[in-house]
Design a protein around this motif. Structure first.
Motif, PDB file in Angstrom:
ATOM      1  N   GLN A 379       0.821  -1.213   0.000  1.00 41.60           N
ATOM      2  CA  GLN A 379       0.000   0.000   0.000  1.00 41.60           C
ATOM      3  C   GLN A 379       0.853   1.260   0.000  1.00 41.60           C
ATOM      4  OE1 GLN A 379      -0.146  -2.497   2.205  1.00 41.60           O
ATOM      5  NE2 GLN A 379      -2.185  -3.379   2.220  1.00 41.60           N
ATOM      6  N   MET A 382       1.930   2.976  -3.257  1.00 39.31           N
ATOM      7  CA  MET A 382       1.097   3.929  -4.003  1.00 39.31           C
ATOM      8  C   MET A 382       1.548   5.363  -3.794  1.00 39.31           C
ATOM      9  SD  MET A 382      -2.858   2.823  -3.938  1.00 39.31           S
ATOM     10  CE  MET A 382      -2.995   2.684  -2.171  1.00 39.31           C
ATOM     11  N   ALA A 383       2.151   5.649  -2.647  1.00 37.87           N
ATOM     12  CA  ALA A 383       2.624   7.005  -2.389  1.00 37.87           C
ATOM     13  C   ALA A 383       4.040   7.233  -2.933  1.00 37.87           C
ATOM     14  CB  ALA A 383       2.582   7.297  -0.895  1.00 37.87           C
ATOM     15  N   ILE A 451       7.695  12.360  -1.623  1.00 37.99           N
ATOM     16  CA  ILE A 451       6.634  11.944  -0.702  1.00 37.99           C
ATOM     17  C   ILE A 451       5.738  13.111  -0.313  1.00 37.99           C
ATOM     18  CG2 ILE A 451       6.331  11.354   1.752  1.00 37.99           C
ATOM     19  CD1 ILE A 451       6.426   8.974   0.004  1.00 37.99           C
ATOM     20  N   LEU A 452       6.327  14.263  -0.026  1.00 34.94           N
ATOM     21  CA  LEU A 452       5.533  15.373   0.511  1.00 34.94           C
ATOM     22  C   LEU A 452       4.881  16.211  -0.578  1.00 34.94           C
ATOM     23  CD1 LEU A 452       7.853  16.453   3.444  1.00 34.94           C
ATOM     24  CD2 LEU A 452       5.868  14.947   3.495  1.00 34.94           C
ATOM     25  N   TYR A 453       5.426  16.207  -1.792  1.00 38.42           N
ATOM     26  CA  TYR A 453       4.851  17.027  -2.862  1.00 38.42           C
ATOM     27  C   TYR A 453       4.482  16.214  -4.101  1.00 38.42           C
ATOM     28  CZ  TYR A 453       6.581  20.775   0.061  1.00 38.42           C
ATOM     29  OH  TYR A 453       6.817  21.604   1.120  1.00 38.42           O
ATOM     30  N   TRP A 567       2.860   5.272   7.158  1.00 39.47           N
ATOM     31  CA  TRP A 567       1.511   4.711   7.211  1.00 39.47           C
ATOM     32  C   TRP A 567       0.497   5.776   7.619  1.00 39.47           C
ATOM     33  CZ3 TRP A 567      -0.811   0.640   5.228  1.00 39.47           C
ATOM     34  CH2 TRP A 567      -0.007  -0.407   4.782  1.00 39.47           C
ATOM     35  N   LEU A 569       0.673   8.986   6.852  1.00 37.71           N
ATOM     36  CA  LEU A 569       0.418   9.777   5.643  1.00 37.71           C
ATOM     37  C   LEU A 569      -0.545   9.045   4.717  1.00 37.71           C
ATOM     38  CD1 LEU A 569       3.718  11.388   4.270  1.00 37.71           C
ATOM     39  CD2 LEU A 569       1.550  12.521   4.776  1.00 37.71           C
ATOM     40  N   LEU A 570      -0.318   7.759   4.547  1.00 41.11           N
ATOM     41  CA  LEU A 570      -1.176   6.984   3.641  1.00 41.11           C
ATOM     42  C   LEU A 570      -2.614   6.942   4.145  1.00 41.11           C
ATOM     43  CD1 LEU A 570      -0.978   5.067   1.042  1.00 41.11           C
ATOM     44  CD2 LEU A 570      -1.306   3.242   2.719  1.00 41.11           C
ATOM     45  N   SER A 571      -2.780   6.793   5.455  1.00 44.29           N
ATOM     46  CA  SER A 571      -4.128   6.640   6.010  1.00 44.29           C
ATOM     47  C   SER A 571      -4.934   7.931   5.876  1.00 44.29           C
ATOM     48  CB  SER A 571      -4.051   6.211   7.473  1.00 44.29           C
ATOM     49  OG  SER A 571      -3.573   7.288   8.260  1.00 44.29           O
ATOM     50  N   GLN A 572      -4.261   9.059   5.581  1.00 47.04           N
ATOM     51  CA  GLN A 572      -4.962  10.323   5.400  1.00 47.04           C
ATOM     52  C   GLN A 572      -5.595  10.447   4.018  1.00 47.04           C
ATOM     53  OE1 GLN A 572      -5.235  12.537   8.115  1.00 47.04           O
ATOM     54  NE2 GLN A 572      -4.450  10.606   8.924  1.00 47.04           N
ATOM     55  N   LEU A 573      -5.261   9.519   3.121  1.00 52.12           N
ATOM     56  CA  LEU A 573      -5.775   9.602   1.751  1.00 52.12           C
ATOM     57  C   LEU A 573      -7.240   9.177   1.684  1.00 52.12           C
ATOM     58  CD1 LEU A 573      -2.873   8.066  -0.322  1.00 52.12           C
ATOM     59  CD2 LEU A 573      -3.476  10.471  -0.061  1.00 52.12           C
ATOM     60  N   TRP A 574      -7.868   9.574   0.576  1.00 49.43           N
ATOM     61  CA  TRP A 574      -9.220   9.116   0.324  1.00 49.43           C
ATOM     62  C   TRP A 574      -9.217   7.607   0.093  1.00 49.43           C
ATOM     63  CZ3 TRP A 574      -6.080  11.977  -2.789  1.00 49.43           C
ATOM     64  CH2 TRP A 574      -5.762  11.458  -4.034  1.00 49.43           C
ATOM     65  N   SER A 575     -10.405   7.029   0.064  1.00 47.89           N
ATOM     66  CA  SER A 575     -10.514   5.578  -0.013  1.00 47.89           C
ATOM     67  C   SER A 575     -10.235   5.082  -1.437  1.00 47.89           C
ATOM     68  CB  SER A 575     -11.920   5.183   0.438  1.00 47.89           C
ATOM     69  OG  SER A 575     -12.156   3.843   0.138  1.00 47.89           O
ATOM     70  N   ILE A 576      -9.321   4.131  -1.530  1.00 46.61           N
ATOM     71  CA  ILE A 576      -8.870   3.616  -2.826  1.00 46.61           C
ATOM     72  C   ILE A 576      -8.835   2.101  -2.774  1.00 46.61           C
ATOM     73  CG2 ILE A 576      -6.934   3.505  -4.447  1.00 46.61           C
ATOM     74  CD1 ILE A 576      -6.110   6.183  -2.705  1.00 46.61           C
TER      75      ILE A 576
ATOM     76  N   ASP B  47      -8.271   1.275   4.154  1.00 44.19           N
ATOM     77  CA  ASP B  47      -9.039   1.948   3.107  1.00 44.19           C
ATOM     78  C   ASP B  47      -8.218   2.277   1.869  1.00 44.19           C
ATOM     79  OD1 ASP B  47     -11.431   1.922   4.416  1.00 44.19           O
ATOM     80  OD2 ASP B  47     -11.078   3.816   5.457  1.00 44.19           O
ATOM     81  N   PRO B 147     -11.870   0.843  -7.360  1.00 43.05           N
ATOM     82  CA  PRO B 147     -12.857   1.668  -6.672  1.00 43.05           C
ATOM     83  C   PRO B 147     -12.181   2.869  -6.007  1.00 43.05           C
ATOM     84  CG  PRO B 147     -12.991  -0.632  -5.958  1.00 43.05           C
ATOM     85  CD  PRO B 147     -11.732  -0.486  -6.729  1.00 43.05           C
TER      86      PRO B 147
END
Lengths: 578, 182
Positions: A379, A382-383, A451-453, A567, A569-576, B47, B147
């Protein structure tokens, strides 16, 4: 050039090295020199493009237009990531095999044919990149099909890989003969070189398949090429070649920390087990490049990216302890290790061989190793994927890790095989500090802007301007200025290395007697004397390793913090995703 | 024990291991399991996962799908308003077919990602918060159904981050995410 190959040998062609105590045969030494010198040429050529590429990515300068940028980027990648590394690694095989074992290099004609074939392949690859024209695009490192590259490019890579195989044959013959000659275990350095060579064989086989497939498609022998299949095949060699760098580098770590730092092996069992884990698991790391791909299943990705439950990461954690522990215990045994870190503070920090190797160990671990595991999580990838953070990761591994270690190795070869004093000794003592320091900051900036930009890799402009839109990544500009300045300084540090190395070879004072090299030895003591003898009552594993333990705990804490932050930072993203 | 340049003496396998090295080995093994376990658990509980269904599709078939989708959709000044929860996007040299697209915040869409020609990189971030960004590889010959639920309204910028040719840097598009009904 003959003055570079004129050491004195006895009637059998051997000489006793005053530093390592090894019996060195002329055939091994001269061929190792040949590959080492060729590697330096590749470093010089590829290094030029480090300057042009960095000065284009620093868009305040914006040196190159897009069409030139991709060609320069391709030349930078192939000459530094492939040619500089692989030529050095053939030299490492010759040193780790026949030289450590005190044998001649068998089939020297194969070594020469291999060298010539590798050079021909490298020249063809460079020529094909420089002359890229429509419909072909610059290949970068990956030549991702179906973006076409010149047929000569694919052919050149195949020739280079075949040459590498031929050049490695004398090493394999050496081990085969050694096996028949005697029973018992190989020295650890030889064992590490052997593991390197097996991983190389796997990578080369993958490479031959990949580039044959692409060449057949480019010559229209087959009608289509599958992008997903190409990626999977490509990364067998694309990542596999970097694992050769890794294992060769670790072998050099064991070799040089012992010779110039007084390190000893604290547990043959543990260190060799780590190499075996690499042998089985490290090549699965190729999956790191396919984590954000559509065409591989989730189970495949998780199993492979984790090297089957982190088998290879565990191996690296083992070396991370075993090598500094070797320095600590070895130096304590010599009476050089008061207190928690006395073994470190008393170490030969002015010797550029030692400082290069230690910086390589520290920076590879803290910057390269940790980020590699982070971006290798399904996961988190993806970032990181295709951002400059990825580029930061592999500059931490192959520049701060491998290149810095190999620079130390070349300083060592200049002293002990070319038998020259280093020109500008004070500058030489400072070079590893300057290069590793400036390059570390440039590398960290790459990670941050990625990562940050979300700054992408492989593009000539994106921060100051994206053609056709108001949007740009302008917020990253301040960090890019830091990057640009430190990249320039790092290039200067690389130039310093080349100037020192070449000046030493050409005008360096000749080393006439073993005493001239005494300063290379840990604490002035000679190898092959009593201190090296195995003393059953004084085993090295019984010495304190608490300094190493503390350092390793600091490393683990850094690892955990970086892991949690990524992790978060990743968890702050929208649902994917499903 | 001792030199890495000499064959080890005697029965080196049975030599004891330093206590601190043993502790470190234990820590390393535990950490390895945590790394694996967390990644594995996140695929079920988290998520954010690069996971979706994948179909083989020729470039022509994918073009036809996108044409049919665009015919069924509304074209507005802001972009395409999809007819349902399915959103089609294709990378091509040098642009994104199907972008800009107007979506509702908080609603789950199935993004159908593909390419007409070569490999592309699908790199998305909200205009205002660059540190929130995701990146997926897009391959010709494959339709990837991922999704996605944009939780905040705003403009999400898409750039290509896989080298796709000399014009690569000009390849961009947007998601216009509007306040949802719910």
């Amino acid at each position: 050039m003959t003055w570079l190959f004129d050491n004195e040998y006895d009637d059998e062609g051997f000489r006793r090295c005053g530093v390592t105590g090894l019996d060195v045969h002329r055939s091994v030494e001269n061929h190792a020199k040949l590959f080492g010198l060729t590697a330096v040429v590749a470093l010089l050529f590829g290094g030029i493009f480090a300057f042009t590429v960095a000065m284009t990515r620093w868009e305040v300068i914006g040196l190159l237009p897009a069409e030139d940028f991709y060609i320069h980027l391709s030349l930078h990648a192939w000459n530094l990531l492939i040619f500089w590394m692989i030529f050095t690694e053939i030299a490492i095989l010759y040193v780790g095999g026949p030289m450590v074992l005190g044998r001649k290099l068998p089939f020297t004609s194969l070594a020469k044919i291999g060298w010539g074939t590798m050079v021909a392949g490298a020249v063809a690859v460079n020529y094909s990149i420089i002359t890229t024209s429509a419909p072909d695009e610059a290949p970068l490192l990956t030549s991702y099909a179906p973006l076409p590259s010149s047929p000569l490019f694919y052919a050149g890579v195949i020739v280079f890989l075949l040459g590498t195989t031929i050049a490695a044959l004398p090493f394999f013959v050496t081990l085969w003969r050694e096996r028949k000659r005697r029973t018992g275990s190989l020295p650890l350095v030889t064992f590490g070189a052997f593991v390197t060579s097996i991983i190389a064989v796997e990578a080369i086989l993958g490479g031959l398949v990949t580039f044959s497939y692409a060449l057949a498609w480019r010559l229209e022998l087959i009608a289509t090429i599958d992008a997903a299949l190409y990626r999977q095949l490509y990364w067998i060699v694309g990542h596999g070649s970097q694992q050769i760098n890794l294992v060769a580098m670790i072998t050099v770590w064991y070799f040089l920390t012992h010779v110039v730092g007084g390190a000893e092996i604290v547990s043959e069992k543990v260190s060799r087990t780590a190499f075996i884990l690499y042998l089985f698991f490290i090549n699965m790391g190729a999956a790191h490049h396919l984590l954000s791909d559509p065409a591989v299943t989730t189970g495949w990705r998780i199993f492979n990216t984790s090297y089957a439950f982190y088998g290879a990461t565990f191996a690296s954690l083992i070396h991370a302890f075993a090598i500094p522990a070797g320095i600590e215990a070895g130096r304590r045994k010599r009476g050089k290790g008061g207190g928690l870190f006395g073994w470190l503070t008393s170490a030969p920090w002015k010797n550029p061989v030692f400082s290069s190797v230690v910086f390589s160990i520290i920076l590879f671990g803290f910057l390269g190793g940790i980020t590699g595991v982070l971006m290798g999580q399904l996961q988190l990838n993806m970032a990181w994927h295709n951002t400059l953070a990825t580029v930061g990761h592999f500059h931490a591994t192959v520049v701060l890790g491998t290149t810095v270690a190999f620079m130390g190795l070349l300083y060592f070869l200049i002293r002990t095989m070319f038998m020259r004093r280093l020109a500008f000794p004070r500058l030489a003592a400072a070079q590893p500090y300057f290069y590793a320091g400036t390059m570390s900051i440039a590398t960290l900036m790459l990670m941050y802007v990625g990562i940050l930009y979300g700054v992408p890799r492989r593009t000539s402009e994106v921060v100051e301007n994206i053609p056709g839109t108001e949007f740009s990544l302008a917020a990253a500009a301040p960090l890019f200025s830091v990057f640009g300045i430190f990249a320039l300084l790092a290039v200067l540090g690389g130039v310093l290395f080349l100037v020192i190395a070449l000046a030493s070879l050409i005008v360096g004072e000749r080393i006439e007697s073993p005493e001239d090299n005494a300063d290379l030895l840990p604490d002035g003591g000679a190898h092959g004397t009593a201190i090296d003898a195995v003393d059953e009552d004084d085993p090295v594993h019984a010495y304190e390793m608490r300094g190493t333990f503390v350092l390793c705990l600091v490393f683990m804490a850094t690892f955990v913090v970086a892991y949690v932050l990524n992790w978060y930072l990743l968890s702050q993203l929208w649902s994917i995703g499903a | 024990m001792g030199s890495p340049l000499k064959p080890p003496d005697g029965n080196w396998w049975n030599q004891p291991i330093n206590r601190r090295e043993s502790i470190w080995l234990g820590l390393g093994a535990v950490w390895s399991m945590i790394l694996f376990g967390w990644m594995s658990i996140w695929t079920r509980e988290g998520d954010q996962n690069p996971i979706g269904r994948t179909y083989r599709v020729t470039e022509e078939e994918f073009r036809e799908k996108i044409e049919a989708y665009k015919e069924a959709a509304d074209e507005t000044d802001d972009g395409i308003v999809p007819p349902g929860d399915e959103v089609y996007i294709a990378g091509l040299r040098y642009g994104w077919d199907g972008l800009p697209v107007v979506l509702e915040a908080g609603r789950e869409y199935d993004l159908h990602l593909g390419a007409y020609d070569v490999q592309h990189g699908f790199s998305v971030r909200p205009e205002e918060t660059l540190s929130k960004q995701i990146n997926l590889q897009i391959l010709p010959g494959y339709e990837w159904v991922v999704p996605m639920t944009f939780d905040e309204p705003g403009t999400y910028q898409v750039i290509c981050n896989e080298f796709c040719g000399v014009g690569h840097r000009s390849m961009h598009g947007t998601f216009v995410v509007e306040e949802g009904d719910g």
